[in-house]
Design a protein around this motif. Structure first.
Motif, PDB file in Angstrom:
ATOM      1  N   THR A 191       0.834  -1.208   0.000  1.00 11.44           N
ATOM      2  CA  THR A 191       0.000   0.000   0.000  1.00 11.44           C
ATOM      3  C   THR A 191       0.867   1.256   0.000  1.00 11.44           C
ATOM      4  OG1 THR A 191      -1.743  -1.174   1.196  1.00 11.44           O
ATOM      5  CG2 THR A 191      -1.809   1.234   1.221  1.00 11.44           C
ATOM      6  N   LYS A 192       1.916   1.272   0.849  1.00 11.18           N
ATOM      7  CA  LYS A 192       2.807   2.431   0.917  1.00 11.18           C
ATOM      8  C   LYS A 192       3.545   2.630  -0.412  1.00 11.18           C
ATOM      9  CE  LYS A 192       3.621   2.325   5.903  1.00 11.18           C
ATOM     10  NZ  LYS A 192       4.631   2.141   6.987  1.00 11.18           N
ATOM     11  N   PHE A 251       2.494   1.713  -3.334  1.00  5.45           N
ATOM     12  CA  PHE A 251       1.508   2.217  -4.298  1.00  5.45           C
ATOM     13  C   PHE A 251       1.257   3.704  -4.097  1.00  5.45           C
ATOM     14  CE2 PHE A 251      -2.943   3.136  -5.328  1.00  5.45           C
ATOM     15  CZ  PHE A 251      -2.932   2.841  -6.685  1.00  5.45           C
ATOM     16  N   GLN A 252       1.171   4.102  -2.820  1.00  7.20           N
ATOM     17  CA  GLN A 252       0.949   5.526  -2.528  1.00  7.20           C
ATOM     18  C   GLN A 252       2.110   6.379  -3.037  1.00  7.20           C
ATOM     19  OE1 GLN A 252       0.312   5.501   1.695  1.00  7.20           O
ATOM     20  NE2 GLN A 252      -1.897   5.123   1.510  1.00  7.20           N
ATOM     21  N   LYS A 253       3.346   5.883  -2.799  1.00  9.92           N
ATOM     22  CA  LYS A 253       4.519   6.634  -3.280  1.00  9.92           C
ATOM     23  C   LYS A 253       4.511   6.740  -4.794  1.00  9.92           C
ATOM     24  CE  LYS A 253       7.654   5.553   0.545  1.00  9.92           C
ATOM     25  NZ  LYS A 253       8.923   4.873   0.936  1.00  9.92           N
ATOM     26  N   THR A 254       4.209   5.616  -5.457  1.00 12.33           N
ATOM     27  CA  THR A 254       4.168   5.612  -6.930  1.00 12.33           C
ATOM     28  C   THR A 254       3.104   6.567  -7.438  1.00 12.33           C
ATOM     29  OG1 THR A 254       4.875   3.298  -6.955  1.00 12.33           O
ATOM     30  CG2 THR A 254       3.857   4.151  -8.955  1.00 12.33           C
ATOM     31  N   THR A 255       1.931   6.536  -6.760  1.00 15.59           N
ATOM     32  CA  THR A 255       0.835   7.424  -7.163  1.00 15.59           C
ATOM     33  C   THR A 255       1.226   8.881  -6.985  1.00 15.59           C
ATOM     34  OG1 THR A 255      -0.762   5.739  -6.482  1.00 15.59           O
ATOM     35  CG2 THR A 255      -1.585   7.968  -6.782  1.00 15.59           C
ATOM     36  N   THR A 256       1.927   9.191  -5.875  1.00 13.87           N
ATOM     37  CA  THR A 256       2.349  10.572  -5.609  1.00 13.87           C
ATOM     38  C   THR A 256       3.337  11.050  -6.662  1.00 13.87           C
ATOM     39  OG1 THR A 256       2.038  10.235  -3.236  1.00 13.87           O
ATOM     40  CG2 THR A 256       3.409  12.088  -3.907  1.00 13.87           C
ATOM     41  N   LYS A 257       4.326  10.180  -6.980  1.00 12.50           N
ATOM     42  CA  LYS A 257       5.305  10.546  -8.004  1.00 12.50           C
ATOM     43  C   LYS A 257       4.636  10.764  -9.356  1.00 12.50           C
ATOM     44  CE  LYS A 257       9.287   8.221  -5.927  1.00 12.50           C
ATOM     45  NZ  LYS A 257      10.302   7.145  -6.095  1.00 12.50           N
ATOM     46  N   THR A 258       3.728   9.885  -9.692  1.00 15.57           N
ATOM     47  CA  THR A 258       3.018  10.002 -10.974  1.00 15.57           C
ATOM     48  C   THR A 258       2.204  11.287 -11.036  1.00 15.57           C
ATOM     49  OG1 THR A 258       2.867   7.596 -11.113  1.00 15.57           O
ATOM     50  CG2 THR A 258       1.387   8.859 -12.511  1.00 15.57           C
ATOM     51  N   SER A 259       1.560  11.611  -9.908  1.00 14.58           N
ATOM     52  CA  SER A 259       0.760  12.848  -9.862  1.00 14.58           C
ATOM     53  C   SER A 259       1.628  14.069 -10.042  1.00 14.58           C
ATOM     54  CB  SER A 259       0.020  12.917  -8.515  1.00 14.58           C
ATOM     55  OG  SER A 259      -0.865  11.833  -8.380  1.00 14.58           O
ATOM     56  N   LYS A 260       2.807  14.059  -9.411  1.00 14.65           N
ATOM     57  CA  LYS A 260       3.715  15.196  -9.545  1.00 14.65           C
ATOM     58  C   LYS A 260       4.200  15.346 -10.989  1.00 14.65           C
ATOM     59  CE  LYS A 260       5.429  15.378  -4.790  1.00 14.65           C
ATOM     60  NZ  LYS A 260       6.615  15.244  -3.901  1.00 14.65           N
TER      61      LYS A 260
END
Length: 214
Positions: A170-171, A173-182
């Protein structure tokens, strides 16, 4: 503990009996046999006077013994089990449903006497054997409980590991999602800057060529 009296009866009719001590057991035995017929339970016990009467009821035949120790129920139960087993293996007792011949009654009086002496003389060894058996049962039960606890602990550890793995995933995935969003935000920002610049350049060109009057 001493087994002082024993008998075999069909209903309230005594087929064979033997007393190792003096005294009258008839009234007490009659009351106990009546109780057995009323309750119709496989095993009963009743204290009358100085003795405790233990019974075993099998197919209408009552096996009874009297002891002088109200606390001991293991030895009388074993005695009655053995007498009932010997009785069931002897076809002579089934030839007559009510009082058998004197010879048969005498044979079973002798049998009762042997069993009573056997259990009275070996009660110490019997109690030790029974205690050993009980200790073995307790050990087996404890061993089974420990095995169950270990299995539960193993399942719990597996569940904890799965939970930890899920949290890690989960963590990540959250990091990947944050990087992708940025990245997407920065890409969109660049596009907006480029479009704005082009628009400004076009305006300047149009103004300089008097396409758009000043």
């Amino acid at each position: 503990m001493t087994i002082t009296y024993s008998c075999i009866s069909n209903g309230r009719v005594i087929l064979a009996e033997l007393a190792l001590t003096g005294g009258s057991y008839q009234d007490a035995v009659s009351s106990v046999l009546k109780l057995v017929l009323l309750k119709a339970e496989k095993k009963t016990s009743a204290r009358i006077g100085s003795y405790v009467y233990h019974t075993l009821l099998i197919d209408g035949i009552t096996f009874l013994c009297a002891t002088d120790n109200p606390l001991d129920v293991i030895l009388p139960s074993a005695f009655l089990d053995e007498v009932s087993r010997i009785y069931s293996e002897n076809p002579l007792m089934f030839q007559e449903p009510f009082p058998p011949s004197n010879a048969t009654a005498t044979d079973f009086q002798e049998l009762l006497g042997k069993c009573m002496m056997k259990y009275n003389q070996s009660q110490g060894e019997f109690m030790i054997s029974s205690l050993k058996s009980q200790v073995t049962d307790v050990k087996n039960s404890m061993s089974q409980n420990i095995d169950k606890m270990l299995k539960r602990e193993e399942k719990l550890n597996t569940l904890i590991d799965r939970t930890d793995n899920l949290q890690v995933a989960t963590k990540a995935f959250q990091k990947t999602t944050t990087k992708t969003s940025k990245k997407m935000w920065w890409k969109n920002y660049k596009i907006i800057i480029i479009i704005s610049s082009i628009f400004v350049i076009i305006i300047i060109i149009l103004l300089s060529t008097n396409v758009i009057p000043v």
